[in-house]
Scaffold this active site. Structure first.
Site, PDB file in Angstrom:
ATOM      1  N   CYS A  62     -12.315   2.821 -29.019  1.00  0.00           N
ATOM      2  CA  CYS A  62     -13.525   3.400 -29.087  1.00  0.00           C
ATOM      3  C   CYS A  62     -14.109   3.888 -28.245  1.00  0.00           C
ATOM      4  O   CYS A  62     -15.186   3.267 -27.502  1.00  0.00           O
ATOM      5  CB  CYS A  62     -14.809   2.365 -29.802  1.00  0.00           C
ATOM      6  SG  CYS A  62     -13.415   2.551 -31.344  1.00  0.00           S
ATOM      7  N   GLU A  63     -13.510   4.562 -27.291  1.00  0.00           N
ATOM      8  CA  GLU A  63     -14.365   4.961 -25.362  1.00  0.00           C
ATOM      9  C   GLU A  63     -13.484   6.812 -25.788  1.00  0.00           C
ATOM     10  O   GLU A  63     -12.800   7.048 -26.357  1.00  0.00           O
ATOM     11  CB  GLU A  63     -13.724   4.199 -24.459  1.00  0.00           C
ATOM     12  CG  GLU A  63     -13.760   2.889 -24.281  1.00  0.00           C
ATOM     13  CD  GLU A  63     -14.491   2.293 -23.994  1.00  0.00           C
ATOM     14  OE1 GLU A  63     -15.253   3.305 -22.993  1.00  0.00           O
ATOM     15  OE2 GLU A  63     -15.727   1.653 -24.314  1.00  0.00           O
TER      16      GLU A  63
ATOM     17  N   TYR B 121      -9.759   5.201 -11.486  1.00  0.00           N
ATOM     18  CA  TYR B 121      -9.413   5.437 -10.302  1.00  0.00           C
ATOM     19  C   TYR B 121      -9.584   7.432 -10.981  1.00  0.00           C
ATOM     20  O   TYR B 121      -8.504   7.995  -9.706  1.00  0.00           O
ATOM     21  CB  TYR B 121      -8.473   5.151  -9.787  1.00  0.00           C
ATOM     22  CG  TYR B 121      -7.688   3.946  -9.556  1.00  0.00           C
ATOM     23  CD1 TYR B 121      -9.100   2.973  -9.197  1.00  0.00           C
ATOM     24  CD2 TYR B 121      -7.460   3.012 -10.742  1.00  0.00           C
ATOM     25  CE1 TYR B 121      -8.569   1.230  -9.640  1.00  0.00           C
ATOM     26  CE2 TYR B 121      -7.296   2.466 -10.623  1.00  0.00           C
ATOM     27  CZ  TYR B 121      -8.014   0.882  -9.926  1.00  0.00           C
ATOM     28  OH  TYR B 121      -7.540  -0.422  -9.946  1.00  0.00           O
TER      29      TYR B 121
ATOM     30  N   GLY C 116       0.811  -1.537  -0.062  1.00  0.00           N
ATOM     31  CA  GLY C 116       0.089  -0.264   0.278  1.00  0.00           C
ATOM     32  C   GLY C 116       0.975   1.195  -0.216  1.00  0.00           C
ATOM     33  O   GLY C 116       0.295   2.474  -0.213  1.00  0.00           O
TER      34      GLY C 116
ATOM     35  N   GLU D 149       3.773  -6.568   1.966  1.00  0.00           N
ATOM     36  CA  GLU D 149       4.212  -6.689   0.353  1.00  0.00           C
ATOM     37  C   GLU D 149       3.544  -6.111  -0.631  1.00  0.00           C
ATOM     38  O   GLU D 149       2.693  -5.619  -0.963  1.00  0.00           O
ATOM     39  CB  GLU D 149       2.955  -7.645   0.577  1.00  0.00           C
ATOM     40  CG  GLU D 149       2.495  -8.979   0.894  1.00  0.00           C
ATOM     41  CD  GLU D 149       1.691  -9.885   0.699  1.00  0.00           C
ATOM     42  OE1 GLU D 149       1.071 -10.719   1.328  1.00  0.00           O
ATOM     43  OE2 GLU D 149       0.275  -8.647   0.875  1.00  0.00           O
ATOM     44  N   PRO D 150       4.485  -5.186  -0.960  1.00  0.00           N
ATOM     45  CA  PRO D 150       4.399  -3.780  -1.870  1.00  0.00           C
ATOM     46  C   PRO D 150       4.473  -4.213  -2.970  1.00  0.00           C
ATOM     47  O   PRO D 150       5.071  -5.377  -3.929  1.00  0.00           O
ATOM     48  CB  PRO D 150       5.962  -3.207  -1.155  1.00  0.00           C
ATOM     49  CG  PRO D 150       7.140  -3.747  -1.114  1.00  0.00           C
ATOM     50  CD  PRO D 150       6.386  -4.633  -0.493  1.00  0.00           C
ATOM     51  N   GLY D 151       3.798  -3.710  -3.825  1.00  0.00           N
ATOM     52  CA  GLY D 151       3.627  -4.174  -5.190  1.00  0.00           C
ATOM     53  C   GLY D 151       4.087  -2.601  -6.122  1.00  0.00           C
ATOM     54  O   GLY D 151       5.595  -2.694  -6.340  1.00  0.00           O
ATOM     55  N   ARG D 152       3.786  -1.228  -6.143  1.00  0.00           N
ATOM     56  CA  ARG D 152       3.721  -0.168  -6.617  1.00  0.00           C
ATOM     57  C   ARG D 152       5.453   0.163  -6.599  1.00  0.00           C
ATOM     58  O   ARG D 152       5.478   0.881  -7.108  1.00  0.00           O
ATOM     59  CB  ARG D 152       2.325   0.695  -5.946  1.00  0.00           C
ATOM     60  CG  ARG D 152       1.951   2.085  -6.672  1.00  0.00           C
ATOM     61  CD  ARG D 152       1.674   3.015  -6.389  1.00  0.00           C
ATOM     62  NE  ARG D 152       0.084   2.493  -6.569  1.00  0.00           N
ATOM     63  CZ  ARG D 152      -1.064   1.868  -6.086  1.00  0.00           C
ATOM     64  NH1 ARG D 152      -0.978   2.843  -7.851  1.00  0.00           N
ATOM     65  NH2 ARG D 152      -2.851   1.449  -5.830  1.00  0.00           N
TER      66      ARG D 152
ATOM     67  N   ARG E 243      -5.970   2.809 -15.725  1.00  0.00           N
ATOM     68  CA  ARG E 243      -6.016   3.544 -14.322  1.00  0.00           C
ATOM     69  C   ARG E 243      -6.491   5.088 -14.193  1.00  0.00           C
ATOM     70  O   ARG E 243      -7.293   5.666 -13.575  1.00  0.00           O
ATOM     71  CB  ARG E 243      -4.728   3.753 -13.736  1.00  0.00           C
ATOM     72  CG  ARG E 243      -3.846   2.198 -13.373  1.00  0.00           C
ATOM     73  CD  ARG E 243      -2.881   2.428 -12.582  1.00  0.00           C
ATOM     74  NE  ARG E 243      -3.192   3.072 -11.324  1.00  0.00           N
ATOM     75  CZ  ARG E 243      -3.135   3.756 -10.417  1.00  0.00           C
ATOM     76  NH1 ARG E 243      -1.887   4.332 -10.988  1.00  0.00           N
ATOM     77  NH2 ARG E 243      -3.596   4.299  -9.644  1.00  0.00           N
TER      78      ARG E 243
END
Ligand code: LLP
Length: 435
Positions: free
Chosen positions: A366-367, A339, A253, A295-298, A335
């Site tokens: 196509c968005e 978000y 986190g 548990e770092p990811g980012r 993202r």
């Protein structure tokens, strides 16, 4: 207004005014490997990993483990990198586990997560001898007991606990409160009941507890509060159920810098504060210091990644806005749409020019897929290479094939050299599973 390009640590500017990443010219990368292209600075990833490993060792001696949360960025080479830096691995599906196995990752250092693991996935995890399974709910606990029994083994588990802490972050990535779908709540008594049940099972060994309060968090306080709550819960398990658990995993986190104004807490400071709280609380409660997992990811891969795009059109709508369209978008970076995430970006071929023109950078899907609304860039022309920073986490791993767009390649750069670690998908890949 002139905005000087904000440069992440892995980036630089060459003598000819081009962006460099890990010492490699971004224009060369775009030319050689095509666009869109995920570029990751290997030294930066290693440096982040080492900072985590060093500080957990400093604070907990041999009783700490940093596991890379592979959902942030998963491929075999990343597993090999994590292994070589002495990290564990957090996986959340058979696909992530398979990738880890294929890379030769040591299974005892793998933690298997998930709030809806299938019977097949649990069987796969048990037969692969993963180090720990984090059980999310009672159905899973019972299923795992049966699976371990049939396999003739004892499954080492932790319980996923909701500590009831609301971290300040986007609501879709807040996961510690009672209204979260993940884990057992403490305040309703279900966590203690699950611990009691697990302790009574023959093929389950309950070793500890796990929590993860959210992602992209900038304050230390919610982590400190969480550590205290988790230890109090471990103390309840000790005093009420008579079992002293030996492992506390606090999840990931840790926030990173996406924009110049972001100021995340240096991770060493986080480790220091949380270690102090853990030691104090263990002293107060007369608990042995548990082994600590994070548990770092980012924070390991996020800031090490840059996505390169080629500008395909510049469309001025007088009195409204000017669109710059690139050859990727929602598919390689969902993202902003999910978000409202904002990114810093620059024209990689114009690093000596002032960023003083306002554009909306849109994708090619196509968005209404915008990578940035009303961002300040250099004067943009068709053919320019646009670099979007801090895309090393939750971009490649969340990419999709919407509009049957092939996923971009991933290139690792290091000390002036580049190598492909994930190939670009091909058109054949787009129809590979069609019958
Ligand atoms: N451990 C567990 C159990 C997790 O669920 C997560 C992330 C992590 C560790 C790693 O968290 P990190 O250190 O990366 O913040 N897709 C979202 C982020 C979702 C995070 C989900 N769980 C995004 O793009 O912001």
């Amino acid at each position: 207004m002139t905005v000087k390009p904000f440069l992440p640590e892995c980036a630089g500017i060459s003598e000819t005014g081009s962006l460099t990443i890990g010492g490699v010219c971004a224009l060369r990368l775009a030319e050689e490997f095509g666009t869109p292209l995920y570029v990751m600075d290997e030294n930066e990833i290693r440096k982040n990993a080492q900072r985590f490993v060093k500080s957990i060792n400093e604070h907990y001696g041999g009783r700490g483990l940093v596991s890379f949360a592979s959902k942030a960025f998963m491929c075999k080479e990343m597993c090999r990198l994590a292994k070589s830096e002495g990290m564990g691995l957090d996986v959340v599906s058979a696909g992530e586990l398979y990738t880890a196995i294929e890379s030769g990752f040591p299974m005892r250092l793998v933690t298997f997560h998930g709030n809806n693991k299938t019977p097949e996935e649990l069987t796969y995890a048990v037969s692969s001898r993963v180090g720990s399974i984090v059980v999310d709910n009672t159905f899973e606990l019972h299923m795992l007991e049966q699976i371990a029994k049939s396999a003739g083994v004892t499954a080492r588990i932790k319980l996923r606990i909701k500590p009831g802490v609301e971290a300040h972050t986007h609501e879709l990535i807040m996961t510690g409160g009672i209204d979260s779908k993940f884990g057992f709540a403490i305040e309703t008594g279900e966590a203690l009941a699950a611990a009691a049940e697990a302790l009574g099972m023959d093929h389950i060994e309950l070793t500890g507890v796990h929590c993860h309060i959210g992602s992209q968090i900038f304050d230390i306080e919610p982590f400190e509060v969480t550590a205290r709550i988790m230890l109090k819960f471990m103390n309840e398990v000790k005093t009420i159920l008579g079992c002293e658990l030996s492992e506390l995993n606090l999840g990931g986190g840790f926030g990173i810098r996406y924009l110049p104004e972001d100021s995340p807490v240096p991770l060493e400071k986080y480790m220091e504060s949380v270690a102090r709280v853990i030691k104090e609380t263990c002293g107060e409660l007369n608990l042995n210091l548990p082994s600590i997992g994070i548990e770092p990811g980012r924070a390991v891969t996020g800031a090490a990644g840059i996505t390169l795009y080629r500008v395909g059109a510049v469309k001025d709508i007088p009195g409204v806005r000017t669109y710059v369209t690139v050859d990727g978008g929602l598919t390689d970076n969902p993202r902003p749409a999910l978000y409202g995430a904002k990114y810093a970006m620059t024209a990689a071929n114009k690093m000596n020019q002032a960023q003083n023109k306002i554009y909306t950078v849109s994708g090619r899907c196509c968005e209404t897929d915008q990578l940035g609304a009303q961002v300040t860039l250099q004067e943009i022309n068709v053919g320019d290479i646009l670099a979007v920073f801090s895309t090393g986490a939750y971009n490649y791993s969340m990419a999709s094939n919407y509009n049957r767009l092939p996923k971009p390649a991933v290139v690792f750069v290091k000390d002036g050299e580049a190598r492909v670690v994930v190939n670009r998908e091909t058109l054949e890949d787009m129809a590979r599973n069609d019958v």
